[in-house]
Design a protein around this motif. Structure first.
Motif, PDB file in Angstrom:
ATOM      1  N   ALA A  62       0.828  -1.213   0.000  1.00 23.93           N
ATOM      2  CA  ALA A  62       0.000   0.000   0.000  1.00 23.93           C
ATOM      3  C   ALA A  62       0.867   1.269   0.000  1.00 23.93           C
ATOM      4  O   ALA A  62       0.481   2.303  -0.556  1.00 23.93           O
ATOM      5  N   LEU A  63       2.059   1.171   0.597  1.00 28.37           N
ATOM      6  CA  LEU A  63       2.969   2.332   0.594  1.00 28.37           C
ATOM      7  C   LEU A  63       3.431   2.608  -0.841  1.00 28.37           C
ATOM      8  O   LEU A  63       3.475   3.761  -1.291  1.00 28.37           O
ATOM      9  N   GLY A  64       3.784   1.524  -1.544  1.00 24.17           N
ATOM     10  CA  GLY A  64       4.245   1.671  -2.927  1.00 24.17           C
ATOM     11  C   GLY A  64       3.178   2.272  -3.815  1.00 24.17           C
ATOM     12  O   GLY A  64       3.462   3.129  -4.659  1.00 24.17           O
ATOM     13  N   GLU A  69       1.218   6.917  -6.866  1.00 24.77           N
ATOM     14  CA  GLU A  69       0.110   7.810  -7.216  1.00 24.77           C
ATOM     15  C   GLU A  69       0.480   9.271  -6.933  1.00 24.77           C
ATOM     16  O   GLU A  69       0.113  10.172  -7.693  1.00 24.77           O
ATOM     17  N   GLY A  70       1.215   9.512  -5.844  1.00 23.15           N
ATOM     18  CA  GLY A  70       1.687  10.868  -5.556  1.00 23.15           C
ATOM     19  C   GLY A  70       2.623  11.364  -6.652  1.00 23.15           C
ATOM     20  O   GLY A  70       2.536  12.521  -7.095  1.00 23.15           O
ATOM     21  N   MET A  71       3.509  10.481  -7.110  1.00 26.50           N
ATOM     22  CA  MET A  71       4.411  10.863  -8.219  1.00 26.50           C
ATOM     23  C   MET A  71       3.602  11.200  -9.460  1.00 26.50           C
ATOM     24  O   MET A  71       3.823  12.237 -10.093  1.00 26.50           O
ATOM     25  N   ARG A  72       2.686  10.310  -9.798  1.00 23.33           N
ATOM     26  CA  ARG A  72       1.888  10.537 -11.015  1.00 23.33           C
ATOM     27  C   ARG A  72       1.138  11.865 -10.930  1.00 23.33           C
ATOM     28  O   ARG A  72       1.023  12.591 -11.911  1.00 23.33           O
ATOM     29  N   MET A  73       0.623  12.156  -9.725  1.00 25.42           N
ATOM     30  CA  MET A  73      -0.163  13.389  -9.590  1.00 25.42           C
ATOM     31  C   MET A  73       0.710  14.618  -9.867  1.00 25.42           C
ATOM     32  O   MET A  73       0.281  15.544 -10.554  1.00 25.42           O
ATOM     33  N   GLN A 315      -9.414  12.695  -4.882  1.00 28.19           N
ATOM     34  CA  GLN A 315     -10.139  12.398  -6.135  1.00 28.19           C
ATOM     35  C   GLN A 315      -9.496  11.248  -6.900  1.00 28.19           C
ATOM     36  O   GLN A 315     -10.067  10.741  -7.854  1.00 28.19           O
ATOM     37  N   ARG A 316      -8.297  10.845  -6.523  1.00 28.14           N
ATOM     38  CA  ARG A 316      -7.570   9.824  -7.299  1.00 28.14           C
ATOM     39  C   ARG A 316      -8.167   8.441  -7.059  1.00 28.14           C
ATOM     40  O   ARG A 316      -8.504   8.090  -5.936  1.00 28.14           O
ATOM     41  N   GLU A 317      -8.229   7.681  -8.147  1.00 27.67           N
ATOM     42  CA  GLU A 317      -8.695   6.292  -8.047  1.00 27.67           C
ATOM     43  C   GLU A 317      -7.455   5.401  -7.973  1.00 27.67           C
ATOM     44  O   GLU A 317      -6.708   5.289  -8.950  1.00 27.67           O
ATOM     45  N   LEU A 318      -7.212   4.754  -6.848  1.00 32.66           N
ATOM     46  CA  LEU A 318      -6.054   3.867  -6.711  1.00 32.66           C
ATOM     47  C   LEU A 318      -6.462   2.436  -7.065  1.00 32.66           C
ATOM     48  O   LEU A 318      -7.601   2.041  -6.784  1.00 32.66           O
TER      49      LEU A 318
END
Ligand code: BEZ
Length: 419
Positions: A62-64, A69-73, A315-318
């Protein structure tokens, strides 16, 4: 290449010795040390290939996901471009085993010909990768793993860290705990580098402030197995409080077992903030209420950068269906920004090695954590550290800041650690 940089190489044996003294355990074979120098590419044209090496399996999965997702954002916010080049991400699973992760790093560098690698959650993996990146003069931007030594005796010009050292939250927490939680502490941590770094930092400041460590408990890593014997040991020691470092699925197991065993409410639990971060709080539920921790971020920080980040990340879909910001997403976001700002400074030209080292080393920008400021001496971010408490806020459970310790740079050596 300057002689000084080449002289920085340390042998695998020296690093393992550092582990024994300074608290980093690199439980891996010498898979990477001494391997032939790969064709490391570089230059200023074509896509900027970034190898993202993060756990997508095992206890830190879950950390990965949050870091990715933070990088992508952040990359999306700059139209996926850095230094005039389109960004291409190539992801690989770090898992938790250093040897297997080391093979993935080699694959990214030698087969995929990435320009740089970003990621790494586990201190054990980071320790195992250090010589490979250093010897091949390849940039590694660490987005989580807190192994102290990478900022100290094992520092490399090619390795920068946008997350924290394990020392940074635990050392201020030692003196705070002595004043606010009690004099007799029991330490429970997983048996690998990050756990050992936690012990040394916390013990030193806690005992200097008059505290006593009644017992140190090392639990199996990555999977704790049956936690009952460890909780029985804690109960029998009857300390004033327990100080822990657990993260991801290990944090869920430990905090649930602590509650099931009836210790919640009788022996207060505290630690570095990963144990009660937003990724695991929904699983902990009310059993986490009242836990005090130290970290470089909290969901409830009221700076403008954080408010915008928390709203956008929600708002991000993980892929897992997990929702909402956490410290790992912040670290991914800041790692991406560090890379973009450094690449912009060299107009996308990865062959300008000295300029890139200067750009990574002098990076400073607003961050959800308060401010991001790279320390050019240690190559580790100077973090604001917050002491937090899990509380119910508007019907949900979140970390609320009790006090701010201020900016905490890693000391850059082991002088402030217990040996
Ligand atoms: C570490 O291994 O350094 C680490 C892993 C998870 C959370 C924090 C630190």
């Amino acid at each position: 290449m300057s002689v000084e940089r080449q002289k920085g190489t340390i042998s695998r044996r020296q690093f393992l010795q550092l582990g024994a003294v300074g608290g980093v355990v690199a439980a891996t074979g010498s898979l990477l040390a001494g391997c032939a120098a790969p064709n490391i590419g570089g230059g200023a044209s074509g896509p900027l290939k970034i190898g993202v090496l993060l756990p997508y399996s095992d206890i830190y999965a879950a950390l990965g996901e949050s870091i990715t997702e933070g990088m992508r954002m952040y990359f999306e916010s700059v139209d996926n471009r850095a230094g005039g080049r389109p960004i291409e991400l190539i992801t690989e699973d770090e898992g938790t085993a250093p040897d297997a992760a080391a093979q993935k790093a080699r694959k990214l560098v030698e087969q995929d010909q990435v320009d740089l690698v970003a990621g790494i959650v586990s201190s054990g993996v980071a320790a195992a990768l250090r010589d490979y990146f250093h010897d091949n003069q390849k940039f590694l931007i660490i987005a989580n793993a807190g192994a102290n030594a990478l900022t100290r005796a094992a520092k490399s010009p090619y390795i920068f860290r946008a997350s924290f050292t394990n020392w940074q939250p635990n050392w201020p927490m030692g003196s705070w705990a002595a004043a606010n939680l009690g004099r007799r502490a029991f330490i429970s941590v997983p048996d690998y580098g990050a756990g050992k770094d936690t012990i040394s930092a916390f013990t030193h400041s806690f005992t200097a402030a008059g505290g006593e460590i009644v017992k140190v408990q090392l639990t199996p890593f990555p999977n704790i197995g049956d936690p009952a014997p460890f909780l029985a040991e804690i109960q029998a020691a009857a300390p004033d409080f327990v100080y822990s470092f657990y993260s991801g699925a290990a944090a869920v197991t430990f905090v649930k077992a602590y509650s099931d065993f009836g210790l919640t409410g009788s022996i207060p639990l505290a630690g570095s903030g990963f144990m009660v971060e937003q990724d695991v709080l929904p699983s902990h539920g009310s059993s986490a209420l009242g836990i005090k921790s130290a970290l470089h971020w909290a969901l409830t920080l009221d700076n403008a950068e954080n408010q915008a980040f928390v709203a956008a990340f929600a708002q991000r879909e993980l892929p897992s269906g997990n929702k909402g910001a956490n410290v790992f997403a912040v670290q991914g976001y800041d790692t991406a920004r560090l890379i973009v700002e450094a690449l912009n400074a060299v107009e996308g030209d990865m062959s300008r090695t000295d300029d890139l080292i200067g750009a990574f080393g002098s990076a400073a920008f607003p961050s959800p954590r308060g401010a991001f400021k790279m320390d050019s001496t240690t190559h580790n971010v100077i973090n604001p550290i917050y002491i937090r408490e899990v509380q119910e806020v508007n019907g949900t459970i979140a970390n609320v800041v009790l006090t701010s310790v201020g900016e905490v740079p890693d000391p850059g050596d082991n002088s402030k650690d217990a040996v």
